[in-house]
Scaffold this motif. Structure first.
Motif, PDB file in Angstrom:
ATOM      1  N   PRO A   2      35.426 173.102   7.810  1.00  0.00           N
ATOM      2  CA  PRO A   2      35.618 174.398   8.463  1.00  0.00           C
ATOM      3  C   PRO A   2      36.115 174.220   9.898  1.00  0.00           C
ATOM      4  N   PHE A   3      37.027 175.077  10.312  1.00  0.00           N
ATOM      5  CA  PHE A   3      37.524 175.028  11.680  1.00  0.00           C
ATOM      6  C   PHE A   3      37.988 176.424  12.090  1.00  0.00           C
ATOM      7  N   THR A   4      38.037 176.645  13.401  1.00  0.00           N
ATOM      8  CA  THR A   4      38.450 177.929  13.963  1.00  0.00           C
ATOM      9  C   THR A   4      39.711 177.743  14.779  1.00  0.00           C
ATOM     10  N   VAL A   5      40.667 178.651  14.571  1.00  0.00           N
ATOM     11  CA  VAL A   5      41.941 178.636  15.291  1.00  0.00           C
ATOM     12  C   VAL A   5      42.032 179.887  16.149  1.00  0.00           C
ATOM     13  N   ALA A   6      42.524 179.737  17.357  1.00  0.00           N
ATOM     14  CA  ALA A   6      42.763 180.878  18.238  1.00  0.00           C
ATOM     15  C   ALA A   6      44.186 180.819  18.756  1.00  0.00           C
ATOM     16  N   THR A   7      44.766 181.986  19.010  1.00  0.00           N
ATOM     17  CA  THR A   7      46.102 182.068  19.597  1.00  0.00           C
ATOM     18  C   THR A   7      46.060 183.016  20.779  1.00  0.00           C
ATOM     19  N   TRP A   8      46.776 182.653  21.844  1.00  0.00           N
ATOM     20  CA  TRP A   8      46.706 183.451  23.071  1.00  0.00           C
ATOM     21  C   TRP A   8      47.994 183.261  23.877  1.00  0.00           C
ATOM     22  N   ASN A   9      48.694 184.347  24.151  1.00  0.00           N
ATOM     23  CA  ASN A   9      49.788 184.316  25.123  1.00  0.00           C
ATOM     24  C   ASN A   9      49.128 184.353  26.496  1.00  0.00           C
ATOM     25  N   ILE A  10      49.163 183.225  27.188  1.00  0.00           N
ATOM     26  CA  ILE A  10      48.409 183.082  28.435  1.00  0.00           C
ATOM     27  C   ILE A  10      49.191 183.572  29.653  1.00  0.00           C
ATOM     28  N   ASN A  11      50.542 183.700  29.526  1.00  0.00           N
ATOM     29  CA  ASN A  11      51.359 184.200  30.636  1.00  0.00           C
ATOM     30  C   ASN A  11      51.146 183.361  31.901  1.00  0.00           C
ATOM     31  N   SER A  12      51.394 182.072  31.770  1.00  0.00           N
ATOM     32  CA  SER A  12      51.302 181.043  32.806  1.00  0.00           C
ATOM     33  C   SER A  12      49.956 180.311  32.728  1.00  0.00           C
ATOM     34  N   VAL A  13      49.997 179.143  32.113  1.00  0.00           N
ATOM     35  CA  VAL A  13      48.767 178.370  31.912  1.00  0.00           C
ATOM     36  C   VAL A  13      48.251 177.782  33.224  1.00  0.00           C
ATOM     37  N   LEU A  15      48.588 179.247  36.284  1.00  0.00           N
ATOM     38  CA  LEU A  15      48.012 180.369  37.020  1.00  0.00           C
ATOM     39  C   LEU A  15      46.660 180.778  36.438  1.00  0.00           C
ATOM     40  N   ARG A  16      46.530 180.649  35.128  1.00  0.00           N
ATOM     41  CA  ARG A  16      45.320 181.128  34.454  1.00  0.00           C
ATOM     42  C   ARG A  16      44.534 179.998  33.799  1.00  0.00           C
ATOM     43  N   ALA A  17      44.607 178.821  34.383  1.00  0.00           N
ATOM     44  CA  ALA A  17      43.873 177.674  33.837  1.00  0.00           C
ATOM     45  C   ALA A  17      42.377 177.944  33.780  1.00  0.00           C
ATOM     46  N   SER A  18      41.856 178.660  34.766  1.00  0.00           N
ATOM     47  CA  SER A  18      40.411 178.957  34.776  1.00  0.00           C
ATOM     48  C   SER A  18      40.025 179.889  33.637  1.00  0.00           C
ATOM     49  N   LEU A  19      40.951 180.756  33.220  1.00  0.00           N
ATOM     50  CA  LEU A  19      40.656 181.643  32.096  1.00  0.00           C
ATOM     51  C   LEU A  19      40.656 180.858  30.779  1.00  0.00           C
ATOM     52  N   VAL A  20      41.597 179.923  30.657  1.00  0.00           N
ATOM     53  CA  VAL A  20      41.598 179.068  29.470  1.00  0.00           C
ATOM     54  C   VAL A  20      40.299 178.262  29.420  1.00  0.00           C
ATOM     55  N   GLU A  21      39.908 177.721  30.559  1.00  0.00           N
ATOM     56  CA  GLU A  21      38.656 176.959  30.631  1.00  0.00           C
ATOM     57  C   GLU A  21      37.467 177.829  30.209  1.00  0.00           C
ATOM     58  N   VAL A 244      38.521 189.976  26.907  1.00  0.00           N
ATOM     59  CA  VAL A 244      39.247 188.981  27.702  1.00  0.00           C
ATOM     60  C   VAL A 244      40.388 189.628  28.488  1.00  0.00           C
ATOM     61  N   ARG A 245      40.942 190.712  27.962  1.00  0.00           N
ATOM     62  CA  ARG A 245      42.002 191.439  28.678  1.00  0.00           C
ATOM     63  C   ARG A 245      41.485 192.011  29.996  1.00  0.00           C
ATOM     64  N   GLY A 246      40.176 192.149  30.117  1.00  0.00           N
ATOM     65  CA  GLY A 246      39.573 192.686  31.334  1.00  0.00           C
ATOM     66  C   GLY A 246      39.055 191.635  32.300  1.00  0.00           C
ATOM     67  N   TRP A 247      39.274 190.347  32.012  1.00  0.00           N
ATOM     68  CA  TRP A 247      38.873 189.305  32.958  1.00  0.00           C
ATOM     69  C   TRP A 247      39.729 189.380  34.222  1.00  0.00           C
ATOM     70  N   ASP A 248      39.288 188.706  35.271  1.00  0.00           N
ATOM     71  CA  ASP A 248      40.025 188.714  36.542  1.00  0.00           C
ATOM     72  C   ASP A 248      41.395 188.083  36.367  1.00  0.00           C
ATOM     73  N   GLN A 249      42.417 188.743  36.919  1.00  0.00           N
ATOM     74  CA  GLN A 249      43.802 188.278  36.844  1.00  0.00           C
ATOM     75  C   GLN A 249      44.173 187.872  35.414  1.00  0.00           C
ATOM     76  N   PRO A 250      44.035 188.802  34.471  1.00  0.00           N
ATOM     77  CA  PRO A 250      44.190 188.430  33.067  1.00  0.00           C
ATOM     78  C   PRO A 250      45.648 188.352  32.626  1.00  0.00           C
ATOM     79  N   SER A 251      45.846 187.707  31.491  1.00  0.00           N
ATOM     80  CA  SER A 251      47.075 187.887  30.729  1.00  0.00           C
ATOM     81  C   SER A 251      47.059 189.309  30.183  1.00  0.00           C
ATOM     82  N   ASP A 252      48.241 189.814  29.826  1.00  0.00           N
ATOM     83  CA  ASP A 252      48.278 191.132  29.195  1.00  0.00           C
ATOM     84  C   ASP A 252      47.990 191.050  27.695  1.00  0.00           C
TER      85      ASP A 252
END
Length: 262
Positions: A2-13, A15-21, A244-252
């Protein structure tokens, strides 16, 4: 496995490295596919990913725009990329897990603002890119594969806030929806998100232009997780992380998740 996959348009990795983290810490998907990384491969913040156990990275990058990356806690093998419509853009990369599942990560062109290829070169490029995807999958006949990414099309009426008002808006026009359906048919792809959540309004993108995106809720489901028919029944637990769309300085965009028992 079993494994989980996620996809996310980060709109600058970068700039938003802390959100990915934060997402990796809180949700811990086994595989995270990012789009619109907007940096060359050597500028990816790999140290952040590695520190969290994401030691395996397959990516294609460009300075300032496009860019796709697959981050994994599981070993993966780089199995290449395709340059559909010969745009020279970093919009696709593929990796294979040890169980033989191939993951395709896509960032389909947005297509500009005018849904007419005669008036808008970018719209023509988008349609040509989708046609290239269709033809490739028709020839390759993928098996045991997962396709994720920002496909920049909301195909169903309940994938947008207003079907009637968006029929002439790029991302929901009939010609785009038809092209995306052709891609899906060519590879025998199953929309896992809608397999799990078959009805109701469902969005993964909300414009930056809205003063209060959450209250306005004029969203579109542009981000997708598909699987080939041979493994589609193994998919489950689909969800879109709207908060996650409501986090600080989010991706759209908000991340989309699905799990597979394979």
């Amino acid at each position: 496995m079993p494994f989980t996959v996620a996809t996310w348009n980060i709109n600058s990795v970068r700039l938003r490295a802390s959100l990915v983290e934060r997402l990796l810490r809180e949700e811990a998907p086994d595989v995270l596919c990012l789009q619109e990384c907007k940096c060359p491969i050597e500028k990816l913040p790999l140290e952040i990913f590695h520190a969290l156990g994401y030691l395996h990275v397959v990516a294609r990058g460009q300075k300032g725009y496009n860019g796709v990356a697959i981050l994994s806690r599981l070993p993966i093998q780089d199995v290449g990329e395709q340059d559909f419509a010969t745009l020279g853009h970093a919009r696709h990369v593929a990796a294979r897990l040890e169980n033989g599942v191939t993951i395709h990560n896509f960032y389909v062109p947005a297509g500009g603002d005018i849904p007419d290829r005669e008036l808008n070169v970018k719209f023509g490029q988008k349609l040509d890119y989708l046609t290239g995807m269709r033809d490739w999958f028709h020839a390759e006949r993928p098996e045991k594969a997962i396709l994720v990414g920002d496909l920049n099309i909301a195909p169903r009426e309940d994938d947008v806030w207003s079907h009637k008002q968006l029929l002439k808006i790029v991302s929901h026009t009939p010609v785009e929806v038809e092209h995306l359906a052709d891609v899906q048919d060519s590879g025998n792809w199953v929309d896992i998100t809608r397999q799990d959540i078959p009805s109701g309004q469902l969005y993964s993108w909300w414009s930056y232009r809205a003063a209060d995106w959450d209250a306005a809720d004029k969203g579109r489901r542009l981000d997708h997780i598909w699987a080939t028919q041979d493994i589609a029944n193994a998919g489950h637990s689909s969800r879109i992380l709207r908060p996650v769309r409501g986090w600080d300085q989010p991706s759209d965009h908000a991340p989309v998740f699905a799990s597979f028992d394979l």
